[in-house]
Every structure is written in C-alpha cells, then in structure tokens.
Design an enzyme around this catalytic site. Structure first.
Site, PDB file in Angstrom:
ATOM      1  CB  CYS A   2      -0.902   0.475   1.566  1.00 44.13           C
ATOM      2  SG  CYS A   2      -1.788  -1.113   1.774  1.00 44.13           S
ATOM      3  NE  ARG A  27       4.445   1.809  -0.552  1.00 40.19           N
ATOM      4  CZ  ARG A  27       5.404   1.973   0.699  1.00 40.19           C
ATOM      5  NH1 ARG A  27       7.269   1.855   0.371  1.00 40.19           N
ATOM      6  NH2 ARG A  27       5.350   0.507   1.752  1.00 40.19           N
ATOM      7  CD1 TRP A  72      -0.420  -6.909  -3.182  1.00 42.77           C
ATOM      8  CD2 TRP A  72      -0.635  -7.159  -0.608  1.00 42.77           C
ATOM      9  NE1 TRP A  72       0.372  -8.187  -3.049  1.00 42.77           N
ATOM     10  CE2 TRP A  72       0.115  -8.171  -1.038  1.00 42.77           C
ATOM     11  CE3 TRP A  72      -0.716  -6.743   0.707  1.00 42.77           C
ATOM     12  CZ2 TRP A  72      -0.329  -9.062  -0.813  1.00 42.77           C
ATOM     13  CZ3 TRP A  72      -0.729  -8.514   1.191  1.00 42.77           C
ATOM     14  CH2 TRP A  72      -0.366  -9.576   0.558  1.00 42.77           C
ATOM     15  CG  ASN A  97       1.428   0.775   3.952  1.00 43.85           C
ATOM     16  OD1 ASN A  97       1.122  -0.552   3.759  1.00 43.85           O
ATOM     17  ND2 ASN A  97       2.654   1.013   4.013  1.00 43.85           N
ATOM     18  N   GLY A  98      -0.631  -0.552   6.428  1.00 43.61           N
ATOM     19  CA  GLY A  98      -0.408  -1.843   7.553  1.00 43.61           C
ATOM     20  C   GLY A  98      -1.391  -3.068   7.884  1.00 43.61           C
ATOM     21  CD  GLU A 480      16.847 -13.864  -7.783  1.00 43.23           C
ATOM     22  OE1 GLU A 480      16.156 -14.420  -6.931  1.00 43.23           O
ATOM     23  OE2 GLU A 480      16.572 -12.400  -7.903  1.00 43.23           O
ATOM     24  CE  LYS A 484      13.731 -12.218  -9.997  1.00 44.77           C
ATOM     25  NZ  LYS A 484      14.431 -11.439  -8.655  1.00 44.77           N
ATOM     26  CD  GLU A 487       9.069 -11.301  -8.731  1.00 41.07           C
ATOM     27  OE1 GLU A 487      10.523 -12.030  -8.695  1.00 41.07           O
ATOM     28  OE2 GLU A 487       9.073 -10.779  -7.405  1.00 41.07           O
ATOM     29  CG  HIS A 503      19.340 -38.098  -4.872  1.00 41.80           C
ATOM     30  ND1 HIS A 503      20.045 -38.881  -4.610  1.00 41.80           N
ATOM     31  CD2 HIS A 503      20.794 -37.275  -5.118  1.00 41.80           C
ATOM     32  CE1 HIS A 503      20.872 -38.635  -4.836  1.00 41.80           C
ATOM     33  NE2 HIS A 503      21.452 -38.386  -4.729  1.00 41.80           N
ATOM     34  CE  LYS A 602      11.147  -3.955  -5.618  1.00 50.04           C
ATOM     35  NZ  LYS A 602      11.559  -4.780  -6.475  1.00 50.04           N
TER      36      LYS A 602
HETATM   37  O1  M6R Z   1      12.539  -6.049   0.254  1.00 51.48           O
HETATM   38  P1  M6R Z   1      13.247  -6.862  -0.229  1.00 51.48           P
HETATM   39  O2  M6R Z   1      14.409  -7.192  -0.336  1.00 51.48           O
HETATM   40  O3  M6R Z   1      13.328  -7.680   2.119  1.00 51.48           O
HETATM   41  O4  M6R Z   1      12.091  -8.268  -0.437  1.00 51.48           O
HETATM   42  C1  M6R Z   1      11.820  -9.537   0.064  1.00 51.48           C
HETATM   43  C2  M6R Z   1      11.053  -9.893  -1.010  1.00 51.48           C
HETATM   44  O5  M6R Z   1      10.261  -9.740  -0.585  1.00 51.48           O
HETATM   45  C3  M6R Z   1      11.930  -9.977  -2.001  1.00 51.48           C
HETATM   46  O6  M6R Z   1      12.372 -10.122  -2.656  1.00 51.48           O
HETATM   47  C4  M6R Z   1      10.747 -10.529  -3.453  1.00 51.48           C
HETATM   48  O7  M6R Z   1      11.597 -11.987  -3.202  1.00 51.48           O
HETATM   49  C5  M6R Z   1      11.109 -10.026  -4.673  1.00 51.48           C
HETATM   50  N1  M6R Z   1       9.908  -9.613  -5.483  1.00 51.48           N
HETATM   51  C6  M6R Z   1      11.503 -11.155  -5.778  1.00 51.48           C
HETATM   52  O8  M6R Z   1      12.091 -10.450  -7.112  1.00 51.48           O
END
Ligand code: M6R
Length: 607
Positions: A2, A27, A72, A97-98, A480, A484, A487, A503, A602
């Site tokens: 948010c 956000r 969000w 926000n929260g 990673e 990506k 996501e 395995h 984010k």
């Molecule tokens: O702001 P942060 O690095 O603490 O965020 C952690 C994760 O939420 C963040 O890396 C998330 O996995 C990303 N969207 C991945 O691309």
C-alpha cells in the site's frame, strides 16, 4: 504494501496525489482512491483498478487538502468498496498502510456504538474510532486517542471535512515521511512520490504523529511529546524514477546494474585497502569478536544470503547459517552472543525480516548488520552496523539490481572479515579489489547478450514448467532464476542443485520441461556436465548459460548462451543477469504485466 500520499497546499492537490500514487503503485495495485476536502465536504473518488483509471475518474476533482492510497489487499477482496480512503459519517477520511490486529474487537465495539461499516477492511475501524473521539473538533487529539487503541502496524493519513487546511499523519511499523515545501506540505510512503514537489524530507520515526498545516507542521513522538526531526535534502532525482527509453522498470533496472554496482562499490574501489569502517564505526570493535554469522532475509534477498554463505565459509573461514526470516522467528533457536546477525533487504521494511531482526535481538544477539538499499529504513535504523547498497530506487516488483548489489556488498563483507581474521593476504586483497573494479564492465558485457536471450525466450512461451539447475555457489543463482521466471511469467519453475536431480526431480523431465542450467567454468563443471547428460538422455531440452571454455557444445536439444570468461568468486553476479533477462523476455512472450505481477507487491510490510 500500500502506498500513501497526502498534501495540503494553496493549489489543487489532485494531480500531486495522483502523480504520487503513480510513483507508489509498485507498493500495491489492487485498487486506488483519493479524497479531497472542499467547501466543508469530503469528495472521494475510488477505482477498483490501476491509478491510471483513478486519474481519469478524478480529472474534474478540486481540493487543496487531500489524501490518496494505492492498495495491496489484506482484509477484503480488491473492490471499490474496500478501496481507501475510508470515511466515517461524511466527516473523517483515512488512508492506511499496515494491518490492525485487533480490528475485529474494535469493530464490534464501534458497531454497538452505532457505526455502520461499509467495507471489509481493518482500516475502516480507524476512521470510525477517530470520529468517535472528534467531538471537540481537535483532529490531532482524536487521532492520538484512536491510535492508542490500535494494535498492529500502520502508516495513516487523516483529514476531516470541517478542517480545510489540516492533515494528520502517523506511523508505527510502516514507513511514512513528510515533504516540506514553501507554504505547502506533503506526506508519502516514500520519497519517489514527492520528488515532483519537493526534495526536503523529514523521516518520521516509530510512533510519530504529525500535524501538517499549510505554513508549518508539528511532530509528536510515541509518548506524545513535541519532537524535532532533521530536514534532509533527498539525493534522489526524477530520472531515477522515470522509465526513460525502456519499456518496463524491470528492463531499466536490469540495465542499470553496471552503474548500481559501481555506485555500491565506489568508496571501496577508490581506495587501496578494505577496512571494517565501511560497515559503520563500531565494526572495528565488533568484527574481531564474532565467531559465526546468521543471515536472515526473504525471497531474492535470501538467495543473496545463500551465495554469501559459500563466500564466507571459503574465504573468511567463518561458519554461516542462512535462514528464511519468516521461519526463523517461529522456531526455538540457540543464540550465541558472538554471532553477527546480518539482515538483507532491498526495501528495509519487509515485515518478516524486521520481525526476525527484532527476534534475534530479543534472544540475545547484540551484533547486527543490515545490507539494505533504502537509507533511513526501519532495518537500517534498527541495526548496529550497515552497508547501503546504492542501486537507486527499484520499482519493478521483481528484484534485479538490488540482488546483484547485495551480492557485491556481501562479497565486501566476506573480504573484510577474511582480512580481520588474517585470511586475506595483501596480494589477494589487491586482486579482489581489481576484480571488483572490473565488475561493472563485466556485467555490461553480459547485457550485450540481450538479443540472443530474447531469441531463446521464444522456446518458453508455450511451456508450463521449467527446471533450473546450478551447483555450488551457483545453486542460489538457479533458485533466483526460477523465482524470477515464476514471479513475472507465471510459469511454474523449480531450482535444484544439479546433483540432486537423480534423487527425484529427474522424473519430471520430458520434452515439455525446459531445463535451464548455469554452467560456470569452475571446479564442479565436469560433475555438472554429467548431470546435463542425464537430462538430455531423458529427452529434456537444455538451455545452458555456459562460460567461455566450458566446451559444452550446441547440439540437438542443447541451446547454449555463451557467457564471457569465468569470473571466479564473482561469477554468481554475472550469471544472474542472463536469467533476469530470460525471465523478462519470457514474460513479454506471455504478455504478463512485467512490473506489476498478479497478487504481488514490492514491499511486503505484512507478515
Ligand atoms: O525488500 P526485500 O529485499 O526485503 O524483499 C524481500 C522479498 O520480498 C523480495 O526479494 C521478493 O522476493 C522479490 N519480489 C523477488 O523478485
């Protein structure tokens, strides 16, 4: 999660609010809304879509005081009725926000008092609570009384219909800052929303409540005492939050990596030797005392920690554990006061990481170090030592330049600890400094492979699953790459250490399962090649990101992306880049919303 913007000015603030929300949309983007005060009334506009829709809907709205929000969803589905601002009896409007943890109890009490709820959100209780205390027309006091009844995390903005030049804002557990203009003031979740109007910023502290007027503002701390907070001049500029020539922020941010790395490494690369002081003044005392390391982080930042474990154990000879922050705090662990607790976070406000840091401190860990991209963030402020990654604002939900700069920062930590422990010769130190100086241009070379990766991505467009393989310190890079891809393209992707295939996961391999492999020219190369043969023998189609000299040849069912020469310990940084580009181009093929993938946001400021 948010985003909040608020403004009080002697001009129409609607475009300021909307432009601010456009900057904060990363956000959360489930719905958006704003309210302005005009002629003793609240004029609210909401949309169950993106900010662009709100912009159209509010084109004819006028007001010199207003608050706005991009959501969000936590409590209540994304819908117009759940979109903020929430209003109590046409008088009080609130954006939040929260999460308010005791909202159900409060809601029951307020319903008994006759308040009618029109949404499923936890936020609406805040509006009614403030209303219930507003009898004397003192918005500041009413807000403070309401906040005293809340359990949970919040950043809020509040306006009242009969109070045309005053905005109240408060924060506890969620970020909020105050923008200082000339006879106009603003609040926002982060500075990018305010660059359009001011660069002067006051970072509100935990528990602060601020009364914002046209000409001035007054801050009260968590105890309700008047407080002075310094005004900073933001170093951000508008270019850093503009798309420029790029189609998406993710693409822009992938391409910014050489500069982001150069900025992060600047002070070190300009000097001839590595010193603990880059992590803060107390590092000189703390580093010689530590016996081991505990890394806490989430998502991509957690993957950075996993790479660091290989570096720390091999180069610095220091035992290292890496834990997912959201799990760590819920298990009983044995604290060692000589452990250095390292948190890694792009945003510095991830609730799970913050809670894990506080849990570590509560169990007796005094040595804490944050690696973070946002100065003045909660994680930075709550840690003893810190190293700021200087990647600049990262707006695409998929983390890219934050990751590679985190790796660079963690490599510096490794080298400094290795030196502190007498494990880094002067010659080796100079060699690593040289390699770090060369890193931005090495990344630039990998970026030049973009057209080939775009071509390769076409093979993934009709696929539903993908496997990623890596070994050793490139296994986290495979993780990673898979994160990506899933996501932003919504393709189900899993990563495995290549030796683990036999395995179990090998059972998944057939012609419809593309297998992506990171293939650095390192000590594990021959083992990896055998693993790749096992895949090929089962009809799996291979996409191999191979260093020069690996001798892995293009053949039927084997696609090779030729990487530059092996970069030694820094190789994971180089091998990350093509995987980011692959995910990006596959997402383009799939036509997904690259910068705002479904269901995500984010900054994950809720548990
Ligand atoms: O702001 P942060 O690095 O603490 O965020 C952690 C994760 O939420 C963040 O890396 C998330 O996995 C990303 N969207 C991945 O691309």
């Amino acid at each position: 999660m948010c985003g909040i913007v608020g403004a009080v000015a002697k001009r129409n603030v609607v475009s300021i609010l909307v432009n601010g929300l456009l900057r904060l949309e990363y956000r959360g983007y489930d719905s958006a809304g704003l309210v302005v005060v005009r002629d003793g009334k609240l004029d609210r506009v909401r949309s169950n879509g993106r900010v662009a829709e709100l912009e159209l809907k509010s084109a004819n709205t006028y007001g010199e005081l207003g608050i706005a929000h991009t959501r969000w969803a936590t409590h209540g589905v994304p819908s117009e009725r759940n979109a903020h601002p929430h209003i109590s009896r046409d008088l009080i409007a609130v954006v939040h926000n929260g999460i308010i943890e005791n909202y159900e109890t409060l809601r029951t009490g307020l319903t008994t008092q006759g308040y009618e709820f029109t949404s499923d959100t936890d936020t609406e209780v805040i509006a009614h609570l403030i209303h219930s205390h507003y009898a004397q027309g003192n918005l500041l006091a009413a807000t403070q009384q309401a906040l005293a009844q809340l359990v949970g995390a919040y950043a809020i903005g509040v306006v009242a219909a009969d109070n045309p030049h005053q905005l109240i804002a408060a924060r506890k557990g969620s970020p909020l800052l105050l923008g200082v203009g000339e006879c106009e003031h603003f609040v926002a979740s982060d500075m990018s929303a305010l660059l359009q109007v001011t660069k002067n910023v006051v970072y509100l502290e935990e528990g602060d409540v601020v009364e914002v007027n046209l000409a001035d503002y007054r801050i009260f701390d968590a105890q309700g005492k008047a407080a002075q907070r310094p005004v900073h001049v933001s170093e951000l500029n508008n270019d850093s939050v503009e798309l420029g020539e790029y189609q998406h922020y993710m693409q822009k941010e992938i391409h910014e990596q050489p500069q982001a790395l150069a900025n992060t490494l600047e002070s070190v690369c300009n000097s001839q030797s590595l010193v603990p002081g880059i992590f803060g003044a107390e590092a000189n005392n703390i580093f010689p005392k530590i016996e081991n390391i505990l890394i806490l982080a989430c998502g991509t930042s957690h993957h950075a920690g996993m790479v660091a474990r290989y570096w720390l154990e091999e180069l610095a000879g220091i035992q290292c554990t890496v834990e997912i922050a959201s799990e760590y705090r819920y298990r009983t662990s044995v604290a060692n006061p000589k452990t250095l607790v390292v948190t890694i976070s792009q945003s510095g406000e991830t609730a799970d990481t913050l809670a894990a840091l506080n849990h570590a401190k509560a169990t007796g860990h005094a040595f804490t170090l944050a690696i973070c991209n946002v100065p003045e963030s909660a994680i930075i402020r709550q840690s003893k030592l810190r190293l700021l990654t200087r990647a600049g604002p990262e707006i695409g939900v998929a983390s890219t330049k934050a990751f590679t700069t985190q790796l660079a920062a963690l490599f510096l930590l490794t080298l400094v600890l290795a030196k502190t422990r007498g494990r880094l010769s002067a010659e080796k130190e100079q060699q690593f400094l040289h390699e770090l100086r060369h890193l931005p241009s090495a990344v630039q070379k990998v970026l030049a492979l973009e057209p080939q990766i775009a071509e390769m991505s076409k093979h993934f467009a009709d696929k539903h699953h993908a496997l990623f393989l890596g070994r050793g310190l490139h296994y986290p890079i495979a993780l990673e790459g898979a994160l990506k891809l899933k996501e932003i393209s919504y393709i189900h992707a899993e990563a495995y250490p290549a030796g683990e295939l036999k395995h179990g996961p090998l059972a998944l391999v057939d012609k419809d399962m593309p297998v992506v492999s990171v293939a650095p020219n390192d000590a594990l190369l021959e083992k990896l090649k055998s693993n790749l043969q096992e895949v090929r023998a089962r009809g799996g189609e291979l996409f191999v990101f191979a260093d020069a000299d690996t001798q892995i040849k293009e053949a039927e069912g084997i696609h090779i992306l030729q990487m530059p020469e092996h970069a030694g310990f820094l190789s994971p940084i180089l091998h990350t880049v093509p995987l980011q580009l692959l995910a990006y181009y596959v997402a383009l093929q799939k036509g997904t919303d690259v910068d705002k993938p479904r269901n995500l946001a984010k900054s994950v400021t809720v548990e």
